[in-house]
Design a protein around this motif. Structure first.
Motif, short mmCIF file in Angstrom:
data_model
loop_
_atom_site.label_atom_id
_atom_site.label_comp_id
_atom_site.label_asym_id
_atom_site.label_seq_id
_atom_site.Cartn_x
_atom_site.Cartn_y
_atom_site.Cartn_z
N PRO A 20 36.40 45.68 45.41
CA PRO A 20 37.12 46.14 44.21
C PRO A 20 37.90 45.00 43.59
O PRO A 20 38.33 44.06 44.29
N ASN A 21 38.09 45.04 42.29
CA ASN A 21 38.83 43.95 41.63
C ASN A 21 40.31 43.93 42.00
O ASN A 21 41.03 42.99 41.67
N THR A 22 40.74 44.97 42.72
CA THR A 22 42.13 45.01 43.19
C THR A 22 42.30 44.34 44.55
O THR A 22 43.42 44.28 45.08
N SER B 149 31.56 39.53 37.96
CA SER B 149 31.83 40.95 37.74
C SER B 149 30.89 41.45 36.65
O SER B 149 30.63 40.74 35.66
N PHE B 150 30.33 42.64 36.85
CA PHE B 150 29.35 43.20 35.92
C PHE B 150 29.80 44.59 35.46
O PHE B 150 30.51 45.29 36.19
N PRO B 151 29.37 45.00 34.28
CA PRO B 151 29.82 46.29 33.75
C PRO B 151 29.31 47.49 34.54
O PRO B 151 30.01 48.50 34.64
N PHE C 243 42.25 35.66 40.10
CA PHE C 243 40.95 35.96 39.50
C PHE C 243 41.03 37.31 38.79
O PHE C 243 41.20 38.34 39.43
N ASP C 244 40.87 37.30 37.48
CA ASP C 244 41.01 38.52 36.68
C ASP C 244 39.62 39.05 36.35
O ASP C 244 38.95 38.56 35.44
N ALA C 245 39.18 40.06 37.10
CA ALA C 245 37.85 40.63 36.90
C ALA C 245 37.91 41.72 35.83
O ALA C 245 38.75 42.61 35.90
N PRO C 246 37.01 41.67 34.83
CA PRO C 246 37.04 42.65 33.75
C PRO C 246 36.46 44.01 34.14
O PRO C 246 36.61 44.98 33.40
N HIS C 247 35.78 44.08 35.30
CA HIS C 247 35.14 45.32 35.71
C HIS C 247 35.58 45.70 37.12
O HIS C 247 36.05 44.85 37.88
#
Length: 338
Positions: free
Chosen positions: A240-242, A331-333, A251-255
């Motif tokens: 998870p991006n968290t 990171s992917f949508p 690292f700021d993941a958009p998804h």
């Protein structure tokens, strides 16, 4: 041009086996159709071969519309996973079969068979029967038989799937060398990522009847077009991006999900402000590299791969506290499960 597939679809009842696929295979290239079971790769190969007819779209072979041509009219060679050799025929007779069906002159048949026996490294075994050969040798006979008629296109359906790991590895290296000699436009189906990456000029990644990405092995691995491609090609951590490992590194993941290759996990023995704390839960020695299984303080499990030199430099041990950060991550949508 070798093979052109234009907007081809094939349904079996309500199941979409191939769904509006477009694909171009360059003349003389070696291309892998790669994907999990049910992805449509074998159906697409059978459509190219003429063993199945498309519900829509066109298939062109060497510039000719072959969509509704019979198998015999397409001038292709086809190699199956389980060889399909004639048990009552010798190696020579098996290789000669296609030429004799076409009523080629006996002198031409004899010369071509001897040429192919040498090409597939089976000189001296021409009088043996398939039961007297190893699995790898039988598969080479099947390839020689397919090449005997000088096909414009060679198709292979999981050609090494029935063989053990060492024989498979030896044969795929041999197939690459063979292709470099004969330069026949070749398409082979596999679910083995390593096989596809090692042998092919280009890889076609398929999922649920569609083409996810086409590219060289390096392009597919380094620049995956989707979450599915990255998750299917090579090992990957999906987090998870968290996760603490990304937050600590900024690292700021958009998804919501982030994909991190094991070799892109950096391990240090001291914290430096951009690392996350973790404990080594297991060390697995894989020969030239070491797999390190880590548990972050937030409970997330991460796998890292280290060279043996780096592992020896760090002097890692189970239960040891270390500090980790990502070197690269993607990171992917949307994530399509395999």
């Amino acid at each position: 041009m070798g093979i052109v597939v234009e907007n081809v679809s094939k349904n079996f009842g309500s199941f979409k086996a191939v769904d509006q696929v477009d694909l171009t295979v360059k003349s003389g290239s070696l291309v892998a159709l790669l994907g999990p079971s049910g992805s449509g790769k074998s159906t697409l190969l059978r459509l190219i071969a003429g063993l199945e007819m498309p519900d829509s779209g066109r298939i062109l072979l060497t510039g000719k519309d072959s969509t509704y041509q019979s198998v015999q009219e397409r001038n292709i060679g086809f190699v199956f996973q389980h060889y399909a050799l004639f048990k009552h025929m010798t190696v020579r007779q098996n290789i000669a079969f296609g030429l004799e069906i076409r009523q080629a002159p006996a002198k031409k048949v004899k010369g071509r068979v001897e040429q192919l026996l040498e090409l597939v490294q089976l000189s001296g075994l021409g009088d043996r029967y398939p039961s007297q050969l190893s699995g790898g040798q039988r598969q080479r006979v099947a390839l020689a038989r397919a090449l005997a008629v000088e096909p414009e296109v060679l198709l292979l359906d999981e050609p090494f799937g029935a063989l053990d790991a060492k024989v498979r590895k030896d044969l795929r290296a041999w197939l690459r060398r063979l292709h470099d000699e004969v330069h026949v436009t070749t398409v082979f189906v596999t679910h083995d990522q390593e096989e596809a990456m090692e042998v092919s000029d280009e890889v076609v990644v398929m999922n649920k009847g569609k083409v996810e990405q086409v590219g060289t092995p390096a392009e597919i691995y380094d620049n995956p077009a989707s979450a599915f491609v990255m998750s299917f090609i090579g090992p990957v951590n999906i987090l998870p991006n968290t996760s603490r490992i990304f937050q600590s590194a900024g690292f700021d993941a958009p998804h919501p999900e982030v994909f991190l290759r094991p070799q892109d996990v950096i391990i240090e023995k001291q914290a430096n402000g951009t690392t996350a704390s973790a404990k080594i839960s297991r060390l697995i020695h894989l020969g030239w590299e070491i797999q390190v299984e880590l548990t972050l303080d937030d409970g997330q499990v991460v796998t890292a791969h280290l060279t043996r030199d780096r592992f020896n430099e760090l002097e890692l041990e189970p239960e040891q506290r270390v500090y980790v950060k990502p070197k690269d991550a993607k990171s992917f949508p949307v994530y399509y499960s395999i």
